[in-house]
Enzyme design. Structure first.
Site, mmCIF file in Angstrom:
data_model
loop_
_atom_site.group_PDB
_atom_site.id
_atom_site.type_symbol
_atom_site.label_atom_id
_atom_site.label_comp_id
_atom_site.label_asym_id
_atom_site.label_seq_id
_atom_site.Cartn_x
_atom_site.Cartn_y
_atom_site.Cartn_z
ATOM 1 N N LYS A 56 -20.246 -19.815 15.113
ATOM 2 C CA LYS A 56 -20.730 -18.756 14.012
ATOM 3 C C LYS A 56 -20.982 -19.439 12.791
ATOM 4 O O LYS A 56 -20.509 -20.438 12.240
ATOM 5 C CB LYS A 56 -19.591 -17.665 13.714
ATOM 6 C CG LYS A 56 -18.303 -18.377 13.022
ATOM 7 C CD LYS A 56 -17.538 -17.076 12.798
ATOM 8 C CE LYS A 56 -16.450 -17.356 11.719
ATOM 9 N NZ LYS A 56 -15.139 -18.430 12.415
ATOM 10 N N HIS A 87 -22.045 3.523 6.543
ATOM 11 C CA HIS A 87 -21.898 4.259 5.287
ATOM 12 C C HIS A 87 -23.177 4.784 4.881
ATOM 13 O O HIS A 87 -23.544 4.889 3.703
ATOM 14 C CB HIS A 87 -21.378 3.255 4.096
ATOM 15 C CG HIS A 87 -19.851 2.989 4.395
ATOM 16 N ND1 HIS A 87 -18.895 3.843 3.812
ATOM 17 C CD2 HIS A 87 -19.380 2.090 4.840
ATOM 18 C CE1 HIS A 87 -17.910 3.172 4.192
ATOM 19 N NE2 HIS A 87 -18.101 2.038 4.787
ATOM 20 N N THR A 89 -9.115 -5.833 -0.471
ATOM 21 C CA THR A 89 -10.294 -5.167 -0.056
ATOM 22 C C THR A 89 -11.487 -5.515 -0.741
ATOM 23 O O THR A 89 -12.637 -5.731 -0.362
ATOM 24 C CB THR A 89 -10.129 -3.700 -0.355
ATOM 25 O OG1 THR A 89 -8.914 -3.248 0.168
ATOM 26 C CG2 THR A 89 -11.189 -2.864 0.104
ATOM 27 N N SER A 113 -19.981 -0.939 1.315
ATOM 28 C CA SER A 113 -19.268 0.348 0.649
ATOM 29 C C SER A 113 -18.397 -0.124 -0.507
ATOM 30 O O SER A 113 -18.315 1.063 -1.221
ATOM 31 C CB SER A 113 -18.073 0.873 1.880
ATOM 32 O OG SER A 113 -17.261 -0.023 2.056
ATOM 33 N N ARG A 144 0.943 -1.099 -0.281
ATOM 34 C CA ARG A 144 0.024 0.128 0.017
ATOM 35 C C ARG A 144 0.898 1.148 0.059
ATOM 36 O O ARG A 144 1.699 1.400 0.598
ATOM 37 C CB ARG A 144 -0.731 0.032 1.208
ATOM 38 C CG ARG A 144 -1.937 -0.872 1.075
ATOM 39 C CD ARG A 144 -2.636 -1.191 2.476
ATOM 40 N NE ARG A 144 -3.548 -2.517 2.347
ATOM 41 C CZ ARG A 144 -4.723 -2.596 2.584
ATOM 42 N NH1 ARG A 144 -5.417 -1.245 2.780
ATOM 43 N NH2 ARG A 144 -5.614 -3.573 2.269
ATOM 44 N N THR A 185 -20.696 5.494 12.730
ATOM 45 C CA THR A 185 -19.480 6.037 12.894
ATOM 46 C C THR A 185 -19.558 7.589 12.803
ATOM 47 O O THR A 185 -20.535 8.063 12.172
ATOM 48 C CB THR A 185 -18.480 5.760 11.747
ATOM 49 O OG1 THR A 185 -17.143 6.185 11.912
ATOM 50 C CG2 THR A 185 -18.967 6.331 10.204
ATOM 51 N N THR A 243 -8.567 5.313 26.351
ATOM 52 C CA THR A 243 -8.839 6.713 26.940
ATOM 53 C C THR A 243 -10.061 6.945 26.061
ATOM 54 O O THR A 243 -10.296 6.739 24.768
ATOM 55 C CB THR A 243 -7.757 7.578 26.474
ATOM 56 O OG1 THR A 243 -6.624 7.240 27.499
ATOM 57 C CG2 THR A 243 -8.191 9.107 26.847
ATOM 58 N N SER A 289 -23.402 -14.249 10.430
ATOM 59 C CA SER A 289 -23.062 -12.866 9.612
ATOM 60 C C SER A 289 -22.744 -12.998 8.013
ATOM 61 O O SER A 289 -22.565 -13.964 7.322
ATOM 62 C CB SER A 289 -21.492 -13.022 10.196
ATOM 63 O OG SER A 289 -20.638 -11.864 9.658
ATOM 64 N N LYS A 301 -17.419 9.578 9.190
ATOM 65 C CA LYS A 301 -17.704 9.557 7.925
ATOM 66 C C LYS A 301 -18.699 10.794 7.594
ATOM 67 O O LYS A 301 -18.104 11.868 7.325
ATOM 68 C CB LYS A 301 -17.804 8.151 7.122
ATOM 69 C CG LYS A 301 -16.836 7.301 7.352
ATOM 70 C CD LYS A 301 -17.171 5.736 6.884
ATOM 71 C CE LYS A 301 -16.119 4.620 7.183
ATOM 72 N NZ LYS A 301 -14.940 4.709 6.744
#
Ligand SMILES: Cc1ncc(COP(=O)(O)O)c(C=O)c1O
Length: 407
Positions: free
Chosen positions: A156, A217, A363, A189, A21, A245, A278, A137, A248
């Site tokens: 699962k 998303h 990806t 996404s 990358r 999130t 934290t 899932s 975004k």
């Protein structure tokens, strides 16, 4: 052990597999989004337009967000100074959680340092609360959900992407009375396709399962108050746990779940990834609250984003480019070759000042490499003209296929 040699070998493997990358070094310019300055390999600053950002609405430069952050910073300083349990819960954190609970019509919300952590922490903690839990899932769920399910160490099953018949088959095979969680996303996404929320909720009701949706998303962008696709489709009340999130569409940082008060109460005391870290800085919480609050009322921004996405798809389709179109705000252009995908992205950046990161394996699956454009309300018509012209030229130059538009 030669640690350096082992590290070098691991890096060399990435190069060999075409998975190394490269990060593009950019400085976004507040007030000028999606404009940014890219410092190239020679150290020369060049003007670019960002077409692959996930600050989907440009809220990262919105005055309402910036003012809230400045005010909180001046009032309270930089960091929170502690975990949520030990001095790191402030009025800003509480205000944000109340805002998010209200957004999703849930009793409570819990803020984490990111949606990645929210997924990982929640999905790994649920099996501690529900003995013998089974998690089912979607096969294309985000890495953070996969990680959370793995960490949960419970039974699962994976159902084929968006295949509710397969999901039913799996549900039918599970012993009656066992606690079940179905985990899926509202918008995937990479293709920009929607999850079958209603069908999944129906199955969950039939089999007594809980539902967990990742709306990362979608929040800020869908539904009359920006609570996501489940809100748009009037299904929010049928989802047990909503993940979102703040990084975004809301343009800041952090992640959360919204659910029942008792589940929040349990997870905040059982999830190590919530307890032993934290809390987000108060200024970040304040900016996120302002952003959520603003987008609850700014349908105009949502309409503009959808309109820009539609126009871009139409124009690229008009050139015969293979757009993956599921009706969402995400505009993937299928290239289908990792080298050509990277070359296209490089040429767009170097020759046209257009930044779109190539999306290659792992990806997305091999052979489905793509450029993924994310038009926002802050992309103007001139930028769109420039992008469409550049794509037209480069598509020809790279000898990529176009659809036959004559028939
Ligand atoms: C579907 C999905 N869930 C969760 C996340 C993690 O979000 P965050 O950046 O807040 O950690 C991402 C990030 O890209 C995502 O695509």
């Amino acid at each position: 052990m030669d640690y350096n040699a082992a590290t070098d070998a691991a890096i060399a493997k990435l190069h060999e597999e075409g998975r190394y990358r490269t990060f593009i070094n950019i400085k976004r310019e507040k007030g000028q989004f999606p404009h940014a300055v890219w410092t190239d390999e020679q150290g020369v600053d060049r003007d670019i337009t960002v077409w692959c950002g996930n600050d989907y609405m440009g809220m990262g430069q919105h005055p309402v967000v910036l003012n809230a952050m400045h005010d909180a910073l001046d009032a309270t300083g930089a960091g929170s100074g502690g975990t949520r349990n030990i001095s790191g819960t402030t009025v800003y954190h509480n205000e944000l959680e109340a805002e998010l609970a209200d957004l999703h019509g849930k009793e409570s919300a819990l803020v984490f340092t990111s949606a990645y952590i929210a997924n990982d922490a929640t999905l790994s903690t649920l099996p501690l609360l529900f003995k013998d839990m089974v998690i089912i899932s979607d096969e294309l769920n985000h890495a953070s959900m996969i990680q959370g399910i793995r960490h949960g160490n419970c039974e699962k099953h994976i159902f084929r992407h968006n295949d509710v018949a397969h999901l039913r088959e799996i549900l039918e095979g599970i012993e009656k009375g066992r606690p079940i969680l179905i985990a899926f996303e509202s918008i995937y996404s990479m293709d920009g396709d929607f999850g079958p929320i209603e069908d999944i909720c129906d199955l969950a009701d039939e089999f007594g399962a809980m539902t967990y949706i990742d709306e990362v998303h979608a929040v800020g962008m869908y539904g009359p108050r920006g609570a996501g696709v489940a809100e748009r489709d009037n299904l929010m009340g049928r989802i047990d746990i909503i993940n979102g999130t703040l990084a975004k569409a809301y343009g800041v940082m952090g992640g959360y779940i919204a659910t029942s008060a008792r589940l929040v109460d349990a997870i905040r005391s059982y999830a190590p990834a919530f307890i032993f870290t934290t809390s987000i800085p108060p200024a970040v919480a304040a900016g996120a609250t302002a952003s959520v609050r603003h987008l609850k009322g700014d349908q105009g921004l949502r309409d503009l984003q959808q309109q820009h996405a539609k126009v871009l798809k139409l124009r690229l389709k008009g050139l015969g480019l293979p757009i993956i179109d599921h009706g969402s705000h995400i505009v993937p252009v299928h290239v289908g070759d990792p080298v050509k995908c990277k070359n296209l992205s490089d040429m767009l950046l170097m020759e046209h000042g257009i930044y779109v990161q190539p999306i290659n394996f792992p990806t997305v699956p091999r052979g489905t490499e793509r450029l993924r454009f994310t038009p926002s309300p802050v992309h103007n018509p001139k930028m769109m003209d420039h992008l469409v012209d550049a794509m037209d030229k480069l598509w020809g130059q790279c000898a990529l296929n176009r659809a036959d538009l004559t028939g």
